[in-house]
Design an enzyme around this catalytic site. Sequence first.
Site, PDB file in Angstrom:
ATOM      1  CB  ILE A  72      -0.942   0.006   1.225  1.00  0.00           C
ATOM      2  CG1 ILE A  72      -1.779  -1.278   1.289  1.00  0.00           C
ATOM      3  CG2 ILE A  72      -1.831   1.256   1.232  1.00  0.00           C
ATOM      4  CD1 ILE A  72      -2.696  -1.509   0.118  1.00  0.00           C
ATOM      5  CB  CYS A 131       6.647   0.310   6.636  1.00  0.00           C
ATOM      6  SG  CYS A 131       5.630   0.133   5.158  1.00  0.00           S
ATOM      7  CE  LYS A 167       3.092  -3.820  13.036  1.00  0.00           C
ATOM      8  NZ  LYS A 167       1.788  -3.445  12.464  1.00  0.00           N
ATOM      9  CB  ILE A 193       6.615  -9.719  13.497  1.00  0.00           C
ATOM     10  CG1 ILE A 193       5.606 -10.693  12.888  1.00  0.00           C
ATOM     11  CG2 ILE A 193       7.534 -10.396  14.447  1.00  0.00           C
ATOM     12  CD1 ILE A 193       6.212 -11.855  12.097  1.00  0.00           C
ATOM     13  CG  ASN A 194       5.358  -4.268   9.804  1.00  0.00           C
ATOM     14  OD1 ASN A 194       4.576  -4.649   8.942  1.00  0.00           O
ATOM     15  ND2 ASN A 194       5.529  -2.995  10.086  1.00  0.00           N
ATOM     16  N   GLY A 246      -0.931 -13.179  11.783  1.00  0.00           N
ATOM     17  CA  GLY A 246      -1.722 -14.365  11.442  1.00  0.00           C
ATOM     18  C   GLY A 246      -2.738 -14.800  12.474  1.00  0.00           C
TER      19      GLY A 246
END
Lengths: 305, 265
Positions: A72, A131, A167, A193-194, A246
């Site tokens: 994104i 990110c 993060k 986690i990321n 997840g």
Amino acid sequence: MSVDTAVRLAGLALKNPVMTASGTFGYGLEFAPYGDLRSLGGIVVKGLSLKPRLGNPMPRIAETPCGMLNAIGLQNCGVAAFLRDKLPRLPHAQTPIVANLYACDADEFAELAGVLSAAEGVAALEVNISCPNVKAGGIAFGQDPAMAGRLTEAVKKRAGDKPVWVKLSPNVTGIVAIARAAVLGGADALTCINTLTGMAVDIRSRKPRLANVIGGLSGPAIKPVALRCVWQVCQAVSAPVIAVGGISSAEDVLEFILVGAHAVQIGTANFMRPDMAFHIAERLPALMAALGIDSLDAYRGTLSR
Amino acid sequence: MGKSGACRDVRLLSVAPVGPEGAAYGCYLLEVENPGFEPAVAGQFVMVRPLRFGQNPVWPRPFSLCRLTEEKLTLFVQACGRGTDILCGLSAGDVVTVWGPLGQGFALEPEIPTLLLAGGVGLAPFVEYVATHPAPSNLSLLFGHRQPLSCYPFAEMAVRIGRAEAFEERSPADLPAFIERLDAAVAGHADGLVLACGPRPFLLTVARLARKYSARAQVSLENRMACGVGGCLGCVEKNALGAYVQTCTEGPVFWVEELALAEEA
């Protein structure tokens, strides 16, 4: 059997450990038709930057076995629009609203932290140093322990009395070193986690499925990696850990609490159905009762080998 | 009926191939219990995820409302991948999660001659449009298709409206003739309203023709989406100002001039 789902997390009181993950729940308001936002332990909103960001070109998402890829590129409305248009409409008096923030350099991170920490209704700051989908900043901060530590320190200085969560990225050789550096830098909690960096291609068109070529893998496919990372980090640091990766059921929540997490965030599962986080929060007490768990504090980190 | 925006687990009432050849070409009509939707606007869509998906595939699938009554919601599905294959293989009684109605539907201007342009499964929203239109004699339909016509819910629409034409594209060589037919149809509605739904190349052609004839036109985009409610930002489309708009909440139906499609065409 009465059970206690309440969690204390770095100065915050959560009614339950079920939060939403940044980037998977919009600004919260998008999901209000599907459940009571006040029933969640916390809401982490879409990552915010100082100025609005357009994000990456299309296509930005691709489905993968038991997961998805996204690139994104942190499209967001900017911090001013968030504080003006979104935050006042969120139930911040009943449920902690956590602002996830992203910037291109340490000064900008600190400036953004200053703006957000001054905002009434923001309960905590979650610093995105991980990110994979942006060129400047992002994961670069999350792969070098020294940089992660310095950045955390800079944000912490401007965060006032608001807790700072950092993060962490799984896309590192050793996540524990980054976790320790962030805690030394003053992190009040770690989000772990990321997404994992991934890629998908189309053999017919001979093109990548994402315009950005690579993206972040999320969803049930990454749960074992997240569980491993959370367990390792919980062994290594005393700061509380918020697990993400997840999680799509109350059973998953307890798995992460068992390895030491204080709370969890529901991410890609919010896309599987928009009331998923609400369902998980609602089902957790019954599952705890069925397993004879009367408090999460007592259950946390009791994994035996 | 309950309020819109509902997310419900509902029972599948029936899964039936369309026409005698529908099964061979993967064209099915799925009927589910109305999840509590109020009357919707044709062109709006729903997200559907059968429990059988489990954790794989992860995403629900978006479908235009093909028909909505108090009792049931009907979807037109073409089995063309893992998710739609599973959906079309379900049986009555299986449980699916449905949320909607979502997004913005087609404009309705009953007194204005309105041209419906559909490509393949893009016919679906026009079934509801025709069924609920107060003056169907003002409607014309041009439908481009690759499977046999009996695989689509075309016949029952055709008898209700002023004029309906189907064009079968048997090979890529047929494409110029279809574009010529589209050109004539749009030219004939330059003072009316043009509504289109179908694959992206088809919509790009419609956008180009709408600009050519200065026709008022809307297109329904089929962009890939994960959540359908504005949470993932995966389904964006570039608008005429160069910014991104969200197909799920601001679309899927847009006025052509709102988007950068004409530049792409």
